[in-house]
Design a protein around this motif. Structure first.
Motif, PDB file in Angstrom:
ATOM      1  N   ARG A   1       6.920  16.473   4.760  1.00 24.04           N
ATOM      2  CA  ARG A   1       6.338  15.824   3.591  1.00 24.04           C
ATOM      3  C   ARG A   1       7.041  14.500   3.296  1.00 24.04           C
ATOM      4  NH1 ARG A   1       6.286  19.660  -1.398  1.00 24.04           N
ATOM      5  NH2 ARG A   1       8.518  19.443  -1.023  1.00 24.04           N
ATOM      6  N   ALA A   2       6.254  13.454   2.950  1.00 22.02           N
ATOM      7  CA  ALA A   2       6.852  12.141   2.718  1.00 22.02           C
ATOM      8  C   ALA A   2       5.930  11.265   1.885  1.00 22.02           C
ATOM      9  CB  ALA A   2       7.163  11.457   4.047  1.00 22.02           C
ATOM     10  N   VAL A   3       6.535  10.289   1.219  1.00 18.19           N
ATOM     11  CA  VAL A   3       5.814   9.198   0.551  1.00 18.19           C
ATOM     12  C   VAL A   3       6.166   7.930   1.319  1.00 18.19           C
ATOM     13  CG1 VAL A   3       5.568   7.851  -1.571  1.00 18.19           C
ATOM     14  CG2 VAL A   3       5.872  10.333  -1.694  1.00 18.19           C
ATOM     15  N   ALA A   4       5.164   7.112   1.600  1.00 23.82           N
ATOM     16  CA  ALA A   4       5.398   5.893   2.376  1.00 23.82           C
ATOM     17  C   ALA A   4       4.758   4.699   1.706  1.00 23.82           C
ATOM     18  CB  ALA A   4       4.858   6.053   3.802  1.00 23.82           C
ATOM     19  N   ALA A   5       5.455   3.572   1.756  1.00 26.45           N
ATOM     20  CA  ALA A   5       4.939   2.303   1.243  1.00 26.45           C
ATOM     21  C   ALA A   5       5.009   1.276   2.359  1.00 26.45           C
ATOM     22  CB  ALA A   5       5.756   1.845   0.038  1.00 26.45           C
ATOM     23  N   ALA A   6       3.939   0.509   2.524  1.00 25.04           N
ATOM     24  CA  ALA A   6       3.886  -0.495   3.591  1.00 25.04           C
ATOM     25  C   ALA A   6       3.465  -1.839   3.026  1.00 25.04           C
ATOM     26  CB  ALA A   6       2.923  -0.057   4.690  1.00 25.04           C
TER      27      ALA A   6
ATOM     28  N   LEU B   1       6.822   8.907  -7.432  1.00 25.40           N
ATOM     29  CA  LEU B   1       6.035   9.931  -6.754  1.00 25.40           C
ATOM     30  C   LEU B   1       6.906  10.739  -5.802  1.00 25.40           C
ATOM     31  CD1 LEU B   1       3.248  11.176  -6.200  1.00 25.40           C
ATOM     32  CD2 LEU B   1       2.933   9.453  -4.413  1.00 25.40           C
ATOM     33  N   ALA B   2       7.823  10.053  -5.098  1.00 25.36           N
ATOM     34  CA  ALA B   2       8.731  10.759  -4.183  1.00 25.36           C
ATOM     35  C   ALA B   2       9.584  11.773  -4.940  1.00 25.36           C
ATOM     36  CB  ALA B   2       9.621   9.751  -3.457  1.00 25.36           C
ATOM     37  N   VAL B   3      10.092  11.371  -6.107  1.00 21.22           N
ATOM     38  CA  VAL B   3      10.898  12.290  -6.917  1.00 21.22           C
ATOM     39  C   VAL B   3      10.038  13.442  -7.417  1.00 21.22           C
ATOM     40  CG1 VAL B   3      12.242  12.510  -9.041  1.00 21.22           C
ATOM     41  CG2 VAL B   3      12.530  10.486  -7.585  1.00 21.22           C
ATOM     42  N   LEU B   4       8.826  13.141  -7.867  1.00 24.88           N
ATOM     43  CA  LEU B   4       7.926  14.163  -8.388  1.00 24.88           C
ATOM     44  C   LEU B   4       7.564  15.186  -7.313  1.00 24.88           C
ATOM     45  CD1 LEU B   4       6.186  15.076 -10.835  1.00 24.88           C
ATOM     46  CD2 LEU B   4       4.344  13.663  -9.901  1.00 24.88           C
ATOM     47  N   GLN B   5       7.342  14.722  -6.095  1.00 24.61           N
ATOM     48  CA  GLN B   5       6.932  15.600  -4.996  1.00 24.61           C
ATOM     49  C   GLN B   5       8.118  16.153  -4.206  1.00 24.61           C
ATOM     50  OE1 GLN B   5       3.988  13.747  -2.468  1.00 24.61           O
ATOM     51  NE2 GLN B   5       2.426  13.795  -4.052  1.00 24.61           N
ATOM     52  N   ASP B   6       9.331  15.771  -4.609  1.00 23.84           N
ATOM     53  CA  ASP B   6      10.532  16.194  -3.877  1.00 23.84           C
ATOM     54  C   ASP B   6      10.386  15.827  -2.400  1.00 23.84           C
ATOM     55  OD1 ASP B   6      13.070  17.373  -3.608  1.00 23.84           O
ATOM     56  OD2 ASP B   6      12.186  19.237  -2.874  1.00 23.84           O
ATOM     57  N   ALA B   7      10.038  14.573  -2.161  1.00 26.31           N
ATOM     58  CA  ALA B   7       9.766  14.093  -0.807  1.00 26.31           C
ATOM     59  C   ALA B   7      10.566  12.828  -0.531  1.00 26.31           C
ATOM     60  CB  ALA B   7       8.271  13.797  -0.645  1.00 26.31           C
ATOM     61  N   PRO B   8      10.948  12.581   0.706  1.00 26.73           N
ATOM     62  CA  PRO B   8      11.644  11.330   1.050  1.00 26.73           C
ATOM     63  C   PRO B   8      10.719  10.132   0.899  1.00 26.73           C
ATOM     64  CG  PRO B   8      11.098  12.574   3.026  1.00 26.73           C
ATOM     65  CD  PRO B   8      10.765  13.460   1.876  1.00 26.73           C
ATOM     66  N   LEU B   9      11.314   8.967   0.721  1.00 27.56           N
ATOM     67  CA  LEU B   9      10.556   7.723   0.605  1.00 27.56           C
ATOM     68  C   LEU B   9      10.840   6.852   1.827  1.00 27.56           C
ATOM     69  CD1 LEU B   9       8.779   5.707  -0.939  1.00 27.56           C
ATOM     70  CD2 LEU B   9      10.847   4.945  -2.143  1.00 27.56           C
ATOM     71  N   VAL B  10       9.774   6.427   2.489  1.00 29.00           N
ATOM     72  CA  VAL B  10       9.874   5.522   3.635  1.00 29.00           C
ATOM     73  C   VAL B  10       9.175   4.221   3.270  1.00 29.00           C
ATOM     74  CG1 VAL B  10       9.335   5.171   6.078  1.00 29.00           C
ATOM     75  CG2 VAL B  10       9.832   7.479   5.232  1.00 29.00           C
TER      76      VAL B  10
ATOM     77  N   LEU C   1       0.866  -1.184   0.000  1.00 29.08           N
ATOM     78  CA  LEU C   1       0.000   0.000   0.000  1.00 29.08           C
ATOM     79  C   LEU C   1       0.898   1.228   0.000  1.00 29.08           C
ATOM     80  CD1 LEU C   1      -2.911   1.171   0.350  1.00 29.08           C
ATOM     81  CD2 LEU C   1      -2.522   1.065   2.815  1.00 29.08           C
ATOM     82  N   VAL C   2       0.610   2.189  -0.868  1.00 28.32           N
ATOM     83  CA  VAL C   2       1.434   3.401  -0.985  1.00 28.32           C
ATOM     84  C   VAL C   2       0.568   4.621  -0.706  1.00 28.32           C
ATOM     85  CG1 VAL C   2       2.908   4.796  -2.487  1.00 28.32           C
ATOM     86  CG2 VAL C   2       2.934   2.293  -2.686  1.00 28.32           C
ATOM     87  N   GLY C   3       1.069   5.509   0.124  1.00 29.10           N
ATOM     88  CA  GLY C   3       0.361   6.742   0.423  1.00 29.10           C
ATOM     89  C   GLY C   3       1.322   7.920   0.485  1.00 29.10           C
ATOM     90  N   HIS C   4       0.786   9.117   0.377  1.00 28.71           N
ATOM     91  CA  HIS C   4       1.629  10.312   0.513  1.00 28.71           C
ATOM     92  C   HIS C   4       0.933  11.305   1.431  1.00 28.71           C
ATOM     93  CE1 HIS C   4      -0.702  13.010  -2.282  1.00 28.71           C
ATOM     94  NE2 HIS C   4      -1.138  11.828  -2.695  1.00 28.71           N
ATOM     95  N   GLY C   5       1.742  12.047   2.126  1.00 30.68           N
ATOM     96  CA  GLY C   5       1.233  13.020   3.094  1.00 30.68           C
ATOM     97  C   GLY C   5       2.398  13.639   3.829  1.00 30.68           C
ATOM     98  N   ALA C   6       2.372  13.543   5.144  1.00 26.84           N
ATOM     99  CA  ALA C   6       3.451  14.107   5.962  1.00 26.84           C
ATOM    100  C   ALA C   6       3.685  13.225   7.174  1.00 26.84           C
ATOM    101  CB  ALA C   6       3.111  15.531   6.398  1.00 26.84           C
ATOM    102  N   VAL C   7       4.910  13.260   7.668  1.00 24.31           N
ATOM    103  CA  VAL C   7       5.283  12.562   8.899  1.00 24.31           C
ATOM    104  C   VAL C   7       5.742  13.622   9.890  1.00 24.31           C
ATOM    105  CG1 VAL C   7       6.768  10.826   9.963  1.00 24.31           C
ATOM    106  CG2 VAL C   7       6.009  10.528   7.595  1.00 24.31           C
ATOM    107  N   GLY C   8       4.918  13.910  10.872  1.00 22.82           N
ATOM    108  CA  GLY C   8       5.257  14.964  11.826  1.00 22.82           C
ATOM    109  C   GLY C   8       5.462  16.305  11.163  1.00 22.82           C
ATOM    110  N   GLY C   9       4.651  16.569  10.129  1.00 27.36           N
ATOM    111  CA  GLY C   9       4.769  17.842   9.417  1.00 27.36           C
ATOM    112  C   GLY C   9       5.787  17.840   8.305  1.00 27.36           C
TER     113      GLY C   9
END
Length: 286
Positions: free
Chosen positions: A121-126, A150-159, A111-119
């Motif tokens: 911005r991040a993309v996460a896959a579980a 998506l992480a590259v597109l949003q300039d966000a880290p991937l977890v 499952l992949v989602g995007h949002g924020a982790v403690g404010g």
């Protein structure tokens, strides 16, 4: 005729408004300490035993709910071929897939989602271990590639929260091809200068361990997680030696330099937020 069961009990039930149905699974037994835990207490504690701290397995959606800030969004993943090899053992692979999809509500094991982790911005896959043991087939490879893009597109880290028995045998060589694919996906994130953080949960084994799961900028694990490539019994039979106590557990790997940290589930979100902030060199929120 038993007049108590045939006449007396129905009268008593009618008098007191019938019997109430008692929900099942109100109590759960901890597999480690064997203590009973009330289900609401267990869910409130993120499925960590309130007696001994044993970390039980948790679903992919619950994992993202506990990690990403409120309001995170699930992304639509590319569709993979349902049964590319027309594989059959005791059952058809297509039937196994349909059963797993019906039980989990997911198309595949990630499952992949995007949002924020403690404010932050991040993309996460579980991974969802309940979906055919979290095995990695073409669908999982597509999901991780989509998460990296998506992480590259949003300039966000991937977890990525890994939990898998390894490659999916029903997809044969196609499942093995996902190992280099996922490695390339992680490299896309790193080439963009973005953090890639892996959280190894129980269990993380086989081809997942042998590919992207060991390539994080920071390697995190949950307490007691089983992490390895081959099973301990196979290793013992190969080297013909008794393995050390706790071999392939998170604490052993931390002690021997394979992991950077072991973090309890209740502290995971705050730890990930701190890591993202440090890796991105962003100031702490007031």
């Amino acid at each position: 005729m038993n007049w108590i069961s045939e006449w007396a009990l129905p009268k008593i039930k009618t008098l007191f408004g019938g019997t109430r149905e008692v929900p099942e699974n109100l109590w759960h037994k901890c597999p480690a300490c064997e203590q009973m835990i009330f289900h609401t207490d267990l869910e409130r504690n993120l499925r960590v035993c309130t007696h001994c701290g044993h970390h039980m397995r948790i679903g992919a959606k619950a994992r993202l709910d506990a990690t990403l800030d409120e309001g995170w969004q699930r992304i639509e993943l590319p569709k993979a071929p349902a049964d590319p090899l027309k594989f059959r053992d005791q059952r058809r692979y297509s039937e196994r897939l349909k059963d797993a999809q019906a039980k989990s509500g997911m198309d595949d094991a990630v499952l992949v989602g995007h949002g924020a982790v403690g404010g932050q911005r991040a993309v996460a896959a579980a991974f969802e271990f309940a979906f055919m043991g979290g095995s990695m087939g073409v669908g999982v490879g597509e999901a991780l590639v989509a998460a990296a893009r998506l992480a590259v597109l949003q300039d966000a880290p991937l977890v990525v929260f890994a939990s898998s028995g390894g490659a999916r045998m029903q997809e044969g060589a196609l499942s093995l091809m996902q190992m280099p694919r996922t490695v390339i996906a992680t490299q896309m994130v790193k080439d963009a200068g973005l953090p890639f953080i892996v959280v190894l949960t129980d269990p993380t084994t086989g081809g997942v361990t042998a590919s992207f799961a060991m390539l994080g900028d920071v390697q995190v694990a949950e307490p007691g997680a089983l992490i390895g490539f081959a099973g301990a019994r196979v290793i013992e039979q190969t080297v013909r030696e008794k393995l050390p106590e706790g071999f392939q557990r998170a604490e052993y790997l931390l002690e021997h330099g394979i992991l950077d940290m072991v973090v309890p589930r209740g502290e995971m979100k705050a730890t990930l937020a701190r890591l993202i902030r440090l890796l991105r060199q962003e100031p702490a929120a007031a």
